[in-house]
Design a protein around this motif. Sequence first.
Motif, mmCIF file in Angstrom:
data_model
loop_
_atom_site.group_PDB
_atom_site.id
_atom_site.type_symbol
_atom_site.label_atom_id
_atom_site.label_comp_id
_atom_site.label_asym_id
_atom_site.label_seq_id
_atom_site.Cartn_x
_atom_site.Cartn_y
_atom_site.Cartn_z
ATOM 1 N N ILE A 95 -0.706 6.419 1.934
ATOM 2 C CA ILE A 95 0.842 6.081 1.729
ATOM 3 C C ILE A 95 1.599 6.801 3.056
ATOM 4 O O ILE A 95 2.358 5.930 3.648
ATOM 5 C CB ILE A 95 1.128 6.914 0.397
ATOM 6 N N THR A 124 7.072 -1.713 -4.707
ATOM 7 C CA THR A 124 5.900 -0.691 -4.574
ATOM 8 C C THR A 124 4.757 -0.707 -5.406
ATOM 9 O O THR A 124 4.670 0.694 -6.280
ATOM 10 C CB THR A 124 6.160 0.750 -3.767
ATOM 11 N N MET A 126 1.584 0.009 -7.552
ATOM 12 C CA MET A 126 0.237 0.790 -7.456
ATOM 13 C C MET A 126 -0.230 0.913 -8.888
ATOM 14 O O MET A 126 0.297 0.548 -10.040
ATOM 15 C CB MET A 126 0.689 2.328 -7.039
ATOM 16 N N PHE A 135 2.604 11.514 -9.277
ATOM 17 C CA PHE A 135 3.725 12.294 -9.964
ATOM 18 C C PHE A 135 2.778 13.842 -10.109
ATOM 19 O O PHE A 135 3.755 14.661 -9.796
ATOM 20 C CB PHE A 135 3.775 11.849 -11.429
ATOM 21 N N PHE B 92 13.406 13.399 -8.190
ATOM 22 C CA PHE B 92 12.296 14.358 -8.016
ATOM 23 C C PHE B 92 12.511 15.432 -8.889
ATOM 24 O O PHE B 92 11.417 16.152 -9.091
ATOM 25 C CB PHE B 92 12.300 14.818 -6.569
ATOM 26 N N ILE B 95 10.567 14.291 -12.049
ATOM 27 C CA ILE B 95 9.327 14.242 -11.923
ATOM 28 C C ILE B 95 8.570 15.826 -12.011
ATOM 29 O O ILE B 95 7.825 15.972 -12.618
ATOM 30 C CB ILE B 95 8.800 13.788 -10.724
ATOM 31 N N GLY B 101 7.402 9.290 -16.711
ATOM 32 C CA GLY B 101 7.892 8.117 -16.111
ATOM 33 C C GLY B 101 9.479 7.986 -15.786
ATOM 34 O O GLY B 101 9.829 8.955 -16.399
ATOM 35 N N TYR B 102 9.991 7.174 -15.009
ATOM 36 C CA TYR B 102 11.247 7.327 -14.715
ATOM 37 C C TYR B 102 11.697 5.880 -14.580
ATOM 38 O O TYR B 102 11.257 5.063 -13.721
ATOM 39 C CB TYR B 102 11.448 7.801 -13.477
ATOM 40 N N THR B 124 1.974 5.931 -15.914
ATOM 41 C CA THR B 124 3.106 6.523 -15.359
ATOM 42 C C THR B 124 4.085 5.457 -15.018
ATOM 43 O O THR B 124 4.206 5.238 -13.654
ATOM 44 C CB THR B 124 2.750 7.275 -13.942
ATOM 45 N N MET B 126 7.264 3.363 -13.588
ATOM 46 C CA MET B 126 8.652 3.835 -12.861
ATOM 47 C C MET B 126 9.072 2.408 -12.514
ATOM 48 O O MET B 126 8.340 1.579 -12.059
ATOM 49 C CB MET B 126 8.138 4.912 -11.887
ATOM 50 N N PRO B 128 10.565 -0.093 -9.809
ATOM 51 C CA PRO B 128 10.213 -0.486 -8.303
ATOM 52 C C PRO B 128 11.015 0.371 -7.398
ATOM 53 O O PRO B 128 10.177 0.962 -6.500
ATOM 54 C CB PRO B 128 10.308 -2.000 -8.131
ATOM 55 N N ALA B 131 9.571 4.002 -7.229
ATOM 56 C CA ALA B 131 8.329 3.989 -6.672
ATOM 57 C C ALA B 131 8.208 3.928 -5.107
ATOM 58 O O ALA B 131 7.695 4.628 -4.383
ATOM 59 C CB ALA B 131 7.557 2.767 -7.067
ATOM 60 N N LYS B 132 9.390 2.938 -4.680
ATOM 61 C CA LYS B 132 9.716 2.990 -3.159
ATOM 62 C C LYS B 132 10.080 4.320 -2.571
ATOM 63 O O LYS B 132 9.531 4.832 -1.630
ATOM 64 C CB LYS B 132 10.843 1.901 -3.100
ATOM 65 N N VAL B 134 9.395 7.274 -3.895
ATOM 66 C CA VAL B 134 8.325 8.087 -4.130
ATOM 67 C C VAL B 134 7.527 8.034 -2.882
ATOM 68 O O VAL B 134 7.177 9.039 -2.195
ATOM 69 C CB VAL B 134 7.458 8.102 -5.218
ATOM 70 N N PHE B 135 7.007 6.771 -2.513
ATOM 71 C CA PHE B 135 6.289 6.589 -1.445
ATOM 72 C C PHE B 135 6.981 6.943 -0.091
ATOM 73 O O PHE B 135 6.344 7.516 0.862
ATOM 74 C CB PHE B 135 5.905 5.107 -0.999
ATOM 75 N N TYR B 137 9.241 9.183 0.333
ATOM 76 C CA TYR B 137 9.163 10.897 0.301
ATOM 77 C C TYR B 137 7.649 11.371 0.970
ATOM 78 O O TYR B 137 7.974 12.169 1.994
ATOM 79 C CB TYR B 137 9.396 11.231 -1.127
ATOM 80 N N PHE B 138 6.734 10.773 0.825
ATOM 81 C CA PHE B 138 5.517 11.361 1.424
ATOM 82 C C PHE B 138 5.547 11.023 2.821
ATOM 83 O O PHE B 138 5.266 11.838 3.276
ATOM 84 C CB PHE B 138 4.292 10.339 0.682
ATOM 85 N N ARG B 139 6.234 9.704 3.204
ATOM 86 C CA ARG B 139 6.180 9.470 4.797
ATOM 87 C C ARG B 139 6.861 10.348 5.416
ATOM 88 O O ARG B 139 6.661 10.912 6.261
ATOM 89 C CB ARG B 139 6.591 8.249 4.971
#
Lengths: 213, 213
Positions: A95, A124, A126, A135, B92, B95, B101-102, B124, B126, B128, B131-132, B134-135, B137-139
Motif C-alpha cells: 500500500i 481501490t 481489496m 481497519f 478515521f 474507524i 464498515g463505512y 469490512t 466500505m 470505493p 477505500a481510496k 484509507v490507502f 492515508y497510509f502512503r
Amino acid sequence: MKVKTVIYEDNDQLRDSLELLLSDSSGFEVAGTFNNCMNCIKQMDSLLPQLVIMDIDMPGMSGLEGVKQIKTLYPGIRIIVYTVFDDDQRIFDCICNGADGYLLKTISPLKLVESLKEVMDGGTPMSPFVAKKVFQYFRDKTTINADFQLSRREIELLEYLVKGYSYKMIAASCFISLDTVKKHLQNIYRKLHVCCGTEAVAMALKHKIVKLD
Amino acid sequence: MKVKTVIYEDNDQLRDSLELLLSDSSGFEVAGTFNNCMNCIKQMDSLLPQLVIMDIDMPGMSGLEGVKQIKTLYPGIRIIVYTVFDDDQRIFDCICNGADGYLLKTISPLKLVESLKEVMDGGTPMSPFVAKKVFQYFRDKTTINADFQLSRREIELLEYLVKGYSYKMIAASCFISLDTVKKHLQNIYRKLHVCCGTEAVAMALKHKIVKLD
DNA sequence: TAAAAAATAACCCTATCGGGTAATTGTTTC
DNA sequence: GAAACAATTACCCGATAGGGTTATTTTTTA
C-alpha cells in the motif's frame, strides 16, 4: 476501448489462467505476461499498459520492488497486487509503495474481474481480509494505552520540552521561575517513569500525550 | 435465522426506506429504528441486535459517539456507518472508534444489502471512495519527508538517545569513548538542525528516522 | 591509488540538567 | 471547613550535556 494489461506471475499455470480469464472478459486486453519483474521498467516503457497485475513472490526482484519502481516512474499506471501473502508487513508495504488494490489469490475469478474493473474506475479493491487488517491497524495505532495522570500544566510543559525548549526557555515562555520548571519536569519524569528529558519526549510521543503538528 | 438489525437515522423518509429495504431482503429483520442515538445503550440492552446501521449527523448525540459507546459495551455487535460525510476526519474517527464498515449514502440499495451481508460474514465493507482515502492515508503517513544524511553509526546512536540512554550509557553500549559519543551527537544535532537531545528525539520520531518498537 | 567520508579519541570549559529538601499559595473535592 | 491536590518559589549540589579545537585510523568512493 479495452484496458491494456500486463501480468507478472511466476507460476506458469496461473499466469496462463489469468491471461485466458482476461482475454475472455470483455474490457481487457493482455499486452504482455512475465514470470518476473526484473525488467518491469523497460516493459512499461515499451508496452505502456494502463493496468498491471503483480504477484509478490517472484524470482529475482520482488513484486513489492516492482510496484515501487513502476509507481515512481509511471504513477498513472494502476497496479493490483495479487498474492497469497496476507501478513501485515507485506500488505502495508505494498500500500505504501503505491499499490491501487490488494487481492488475495483466494478470490473468485468473477470477483477478480470485478475488482480489476473497479480499479480502472478509480476504486481501490481489496479482499475482505485485507480490509479488516487495514481497519484494525487504525484502531491499534490510535488507541492511547496509558493514563499518566499528568496535570494540564504538566502537559503544557511537556509540549515545550518536545519542541526542544531548554528549561530556561520554558520558564520564560510560561512566565514562571526556573525552579518551578525544574519541579514540574521532575514530577513529569516521575509520572512517566523516565529519568531524563529525551526519554520523556520519546514516551510522550509514543503514547500520544502530546502531538507533533 | 435472520440478522437482528437496528437502524439509527434522523431522516424519517430514509429511515423508513431502509427498514423497508431490509424487511424485503431475506436475511434481515429490523428490531428497531430510531432518529437519534441518545439512548443507544439502553436500546442495545433491550433489543440485543447483531447489526447496527448508524448515521453520523443526528440531533443530540452524534453517531460517532454512538459507535464508541456501543463498541465499548458490546464489541460483538457489528456497526456499519452510513452517511453522506466523506471527509478524512470523520472516516478515521469512526474507524478508530470501532466501526466495522463505512458506507456513503451514494451507494445503491443492492450494494448496501450486499455490504450488510458482507459485514455479517466478518468482512469490512466500505465505499470505493473511503477505500481510496484509507490507502492514501497510509502512503502519506509513511512517506519519509527528509533525508538528513545520517551515517549508519549516527542512526545507531540516535536510537539509543531515543531510548533515553545517557551519553555515558551510549558509550558503554557501543564500546566507544564518551568523547566519541559527544562528537557523534554533535554531528547529529547539526545535521538535524536541532540544538539538544530532546529536540533531536522529537525530530527523529517525527521523520521516522528511528522507530518506536 | 588518491581523495573523501566516517569513526575514533582526547582535552578544555561552562551552562544546563535533574535530584533532594522545604515551604507558600490557591483550587478542588469530600 | 478540612483535606487533598495543583502550582508556585527557593536553595544546595553534583553529574551531565554539549560546544570548540585538533588529530589519528579506518572505510568508502571515485
